[in-house]
Motif scaffolding. Structure first.
Motif, PDB file in Angstrom:
ATOM      1  N   LEU A 129     128.927 -61.529  72.496  1.00 17.28           N
ATOM      2  CA  LEU A 129     128.153 -60.598  73.292  1.00 17.28           C
ATOM      3  C   LEU A 129     126.946 -61.371  73.817  1.00 17.28           C
ATOM      4  CD1 LEU A 129     128.143 -57.391  71.055  1.00 17.28           C
ATOM      5  CD2 LEU A 129     129.322 -57.659  73.245  1.00 17.28           C
ATOM      6  N   ALA A 130     126.602 -61.142  75.080  1.00 16.94           N
ATOM      7  CA  ALA A 130     125.478 -61.865  75.688  1.00 16.94           C
ATOM      8  C   ALA A 130     124.556 -60.873  76.373  1.00 16.94           C
ATOM      9  CB  ALA A 130     125.985 -62.892  76.689  1.00 16.94           C
ATOM     10  N   TRP A 131     123.274 -60.981  76.061  1.00 14.78           N
ATOM     11  CA  TRP A 131     122.254 -60.085  76.596  1.00 14.78           C
ATOM     12  C   TRP A 131     121.309 -60.882  77.480  1.00 14.78           C
ATOM     13  CZ3 TRP A 131     121.539 -54.970  76.685  1.00 14.78           C
ATOM     14  CH2 TRP A 131     120.267 -54.478  77.032  1.00 14.78           C
ATOM     15  N   LEU A 132     121.072 -60.400  78.698  1.00 15.86           N
ATOM     16  CA  LEU A 132     120.143 -61.042  79.626  1.00 15.86           C
ATOM     17  C   LEU A 132     119.081 -60.023  80.018  1.00 15.86           C
ATOM     18  CD1 LEU A 132     119.599 -63.696  81.192  1.00 15.86           C
ATOM     19  CD2 LEU A 132     120.899 -62.708  83.103  1.00 15.86           C
ATOM     20  N   GLU A 133     117.852 -60.291  79.589  1.00 18.76           N
ATOM     21  CA  GLU A 133     116.755 -59.356  79.826  1.00 18.76           C
ATOM     22  C   GLU A 133     116.325 -59.365  81.293  1.00 18.76           C
ATOM     23  OE1 GLU A 133     113.638 -60.409  77.156  1.00 18.76           O
ATOM     24  OE2 GLU A 133     114.695 -59.681  75.377  1.00 18.76           O
ATOM     25  N   PRO A 134     115.564 -58.358  81.718  1.00 25.12           N
ATOM     26  CA  PRO A 134     115.020 -58.362  83.080  1.00 25.12           C
ATOM     27  C   PRO A 134     114.140 -59.587  83.324  1.00 25.12           C
ATOM     28  CG  PRO A 134     114.793 -56.189  82.091  1.00 25.12           C
ATOM     29  CD  PRO A 134     115.253 -57.101  81.001  1.00 25.12           C
ATOM     30  N   ASN A 135     114.138 -60.031  84.586  1.00 25.83           N
ATOM     31  CA  ASN A 135     113.354 -61.199  85.003  1.00 25.83           C
ATOM     32  C   ASN A 135     113.709 -62.428  84.169  1.00 25.83           C
ATOM     33  OD1 ASN A 135     111.452 -62.553  86.628  1.00 25.83           O
ATOM     34  ND2 ASN A 135     109.827 -62.236  85.121  1.00 25.83           N
ATOM     35  N   SER A 136     115.008 -62.615  83.957  1.00 24.85           N
ATOM     36  CA  SER A 136     115.489 -63.744  83.163  1.00 24.85           C
ATOM     37  C   SER A 136     116.586 -64.482  83.921  1.00 24.85           C
ATOM     38  CB  SER A 136     116.032 -63.266  81.819  1.00 24.85           C
ATOM     39  OG  SER A 136     115.011 -62.687  81.032  1.00 24.85           O
ATOM     40  N   PHE A 137     116.728 -65.771  83.594  1.00 19.47           N
ATOM     41  CA  PHE A 137     117.627 -66.630  84.346  1.00 19.47           C
ATOM     42  C   PHE A 137     118.347 -67.599  83.418  1.00 19.47           C
ATOM     43  CE2 PHE A 137     114.115 -65.378  86.965  1.00 19.47           C
ATOM     44  CZ  PHE A 137     114.653 -65.111  88.208  1.00 19.47           C
ATOM     45  N   LEU A 138     119.603 -67.848  83.721  1.00 17.05           N
ATOM     46  CA  LEU A 138     120.321 -69.011  83.206  1.00 17.05           C
ATOM     47  C   LEU A 138     120.317 -70.030  84.331  1.00 17.05           C
ATOM     48  CD1 LEU A 138     123.386 -67.461  81.340  1.00 17.05           C
ATOM     49  CD2 LEU A 138     121.562 -68.811  80.332  1.00 17.05           C
ATOM     50  N   TRP A 139     119.683 -71.179  84.110  1.00 13.06           N
ATOM     51  CA  TRP A 139     119.526 -72.146  85.181  1.00 13.06           C
ATOM     52  C   TRP A 139     120.849 -72.797  85.562  1.00 13.06           C
ATOM     53  CZ3 TRP A 139     115.362 -70.289  86.652  1.00 13.06           C
ATOM     54  CH2 TRP A 139     114.223 -70.135  85.870  1.00 13.06           C
ATOM     55  N   GLU A 140     120.845 -73.395  86.709  1.00 15.45           N
ATOM     56  CA  GLU A 140     122.001 -74.129  87.244  1.00 15.45           C
ATOM     57  C   GLU A 140     122.558 -75.081  86.181  1.00 15.45           C
ATOM     58  OE1 GLU A 140     122.560 -77.470  90.828  1.00 15.45           O
ATOM     59  OE2 GLU A 140     120.583 -76.700  90.297  1.00 15.45           O
ATOM     60  N   HIS A 172     126.968 -73.332  88.055  1.00 16.94           N
ATOM     61  CA  HIS A 172     126.714 -71.901  88.200  1.00 16.94           C
ATOM     62  C   HIS A 172     125.423 -71.541  87.476  1.00 16.94           C
ATOM     63  CE1 HIS A 172     128.728 -72.281  84.321  1.00 16.94           C
ATOM     64  NE2 HIS A 172     128.182 -71.135  83.964  1.00 16.94           N
ATOM     65  N   GLY A 173     124.945 -70.341  87.705  1.00 16.95           N
ATOM     66  CA  GLY A 173     123.782 -69.808  87.013  1.00 16.95           C
ATOM     67  C   GLY A 173     123.830 -68.295  87.086  1.00 16.95           C
ATOM     68  N   ALA A 174     122.980 -67.638  86.315  1.00 15.39           N
ATOM     69  CA  ALA A 174     122.955 -66.174  86.291  1.00 15.39           C
ATOM     70  C   ALA A 174     121.516 -65.695  86.327  1.00 15.39           C
ATOM     71  CB  ALA A 174     123.659 -65.639  85.045  1.00 15.39           C
ATOM     72  N   CYS A 175     121.343 -64.505  86.875  1.00 19.00           N
ATOM     73  CA  CYS A 175     119.997 -63.938  86.952  1.00 19.00           C
ATOM     74  C   CYS A 175     120.058 -62.429  86.727  1.00 19.00           C
ATOM     75  CB  CYS A 175     119.349 -64.224  88.307  1.00 19.00           C
ATOM     76  SG  CYS A 175     120.196 -63.499  89.735  1.00 19.00           S
ATOM     77  N   ASN A 176     118.967 -61.901  86.200  1.00 23.39           N
ATOM     78  CA  ASN A 176     118.749 -60.463  86.117  1.00 23.39           C
ATOM     79  C   ASN A 176     117.324 -60.243  86.606  1.00 23.39           C
ATOM     80  OD1 ASN A 176     118.672 -57.743  85.587  1.00 23.39           O
ATOM     81  ND2 ASN A 176     118.717 -57.937  83.360  1.00 23.39           N
ATOM     82  N   LEU A 177     117.193 -59.876  87.854  1.00 19.37           N
ATOM     83  CA  LEU A 177     115.883 -59.880  88.495  1.00 19.37           C
ATOM     84  C   LEU A 177     115.009 -58.712  88.063  1.00 19.37           C
ATOM     85  CD1 LEU A 177     116.960 -60.898  92.109  1.00 19.37           C
ATOM     86  CD2 LEU A 177     116.178 -62.378  90.247  1.00 19.37           C
ATOM     87  N   LEU A 178     115.558 -57.515  88.087  1.00 22.71           N
ATOM     88  CA  LEU A 178     114.736 -56.315  87.920  1.00 22.71           C
ATOM     89  C   LEU A 178     115.047 -55.520  86.666  1.00 22.71           C
ATOM     90  CD1 LEU A 178     114.878 -55.056  91.623  1.00 22.71           C
ATOM     91  CD2 LEU A 178     113.097 -56.438  90.538  1.00 22.71           C
ATOM     92  N   GLY A 179     116.251 -55.633  86.162  1.00 17.97           N
ATOM     93  CA  GLY A 179     116.628 -54.854  84.987  1.00 17.97           C
ATOM     94  C   GLY A 179     117.252 -53.525  85.368  1.00 17.97           C
TER      95      GLY A 179
END
Length: 285
Positions: A102-113, A163-170
């Motif tokens: 399970l993977a949780w990505l909080e608001p305003n968080s990024f997995l870099w390139e 690749h990378g991932a982002c969660n900008l606003l939540g």
């Protein structure tokens, strides 16, 4: 502003939708994942801004806190043993798992390139994502495009591509991530994959003047003592524009070099090698 042309077939080789699960199944999986007692672990710190945490459901040790993936004959963790709905769902897919998290990505968080699997054996494998909780500002970026991975759809990602991932606003994004070895069952599933145009937002190519402006703003922040903010000001461009692979890491190193901070410049040259598995380009040292 320059536009980017992305070949649909090439992009679909990097990310595609395999199937959609029923709403009732999704709701039960989501409820179980959100309510079971959990102990989230921060790992792969160089790969992220902070805010990305995981816990394992299948791995080699049975310990949910063991989250650094690798080849193994996986067993259920103590966490999965408390999640009968999720365990039944995983069994129903009939796949040969390497690791499940399970993977949780909080608001305003990024997995870099970055790239994945570089340190694993050369065996064909795929990564499947099932978003359980997401929002319209959460996306995965690969191949010059930003893809919103809708909840309840099973996605295949080829993580050996950058690749990378982002969660900008939540709110927070919660994914069930399954790393699987290739076999006949997975091959039959992949045969049905697709990528709808509405899933894809092409990223425009970064103009030289845009990069110059970002570098100057980053330099100002770092000069004022805001190193992390200055670094992230450049790194976040990956989610807004198409930039040559690794170029943002090189630019951060160049900023530190211009300020006479060679140790920090070397740190980002090393980060590029770790995250992308590539050698530093000439002129960045």
């Amino acid at each position: 502003m320059a536009t980017t042309t992305v070949n649909q077939g090439s992009l679909q080789s990097q990310i595609a939708c395999l199937d959609t699960i029923g709403t009732d199944v999704l709701e039960r999986l989501r409820h179980e994942a959100l309510t079971v007692p959990a102990n989230w672990v921060v790992e792969y710190g160089k790969y992220q801004s902070g805010g990305w945490r995981t816990q394992s459901l299948l791995n080699g040790s049975g310990d949910p806190g063991d989250v650094k993936i690798g080849d193994c004959d996986p067993v259920p963790t103590t966490l999965l043993r408390r999640m009968p709905i999720t365990r039944q769902f995983l069994d129903s897919l009939g796949l040969r798992y390497m690791w499940v998290r399970l993977a949780w990505l909080e608001p305003n968080s990024f997995l870099w390139e970055h790239r994945d699997y570089a340190d694993l054996a050369d065996i064909e494998r795929h990564r499947l994502h099932l978003p359980l909780v997401t929002n319209s500002s959460a996306a995965l970026v690969t191949g010059g495009a930003r893809i919103h991975m809708a909840a309840g759809r099973l996605w295949r990602l080829a993580p050996t591509n950058v690749h990378g991932a982002c969660n900008l606003l939540g709110p927070g994004r919660l994914h069930l991530i399954m790393d699987c070895y290739s076999d006949d069952t997975l091959a039959r599933t992949v045969d049905r994959e697709y990528l709808a145009p509405d899933d894809v937002a092409l990223l425009p190519a970064a103009e030289p003047t845009e990069l110059e402006d970002r570098v100057e703003q980053s330099r100002k922040l770092i000069t004022l003592g805001y190193d992390r903010a200055g670094e992230q000001h450049l790194l976040r461009m990956f989610y807004e524009r198409t930039v040559p692979e690794g170029r943002l890491y090189e630019l951060i190193a160049a900023v530190y070099t211009s300020l006479g901070r060679e140790a920090d410049a070397q740190r980002w040259i090393d980060n590029k090698t770790v995250l992308l598995g590539s050698e530093p380009a000439e002129g960045t040292r």
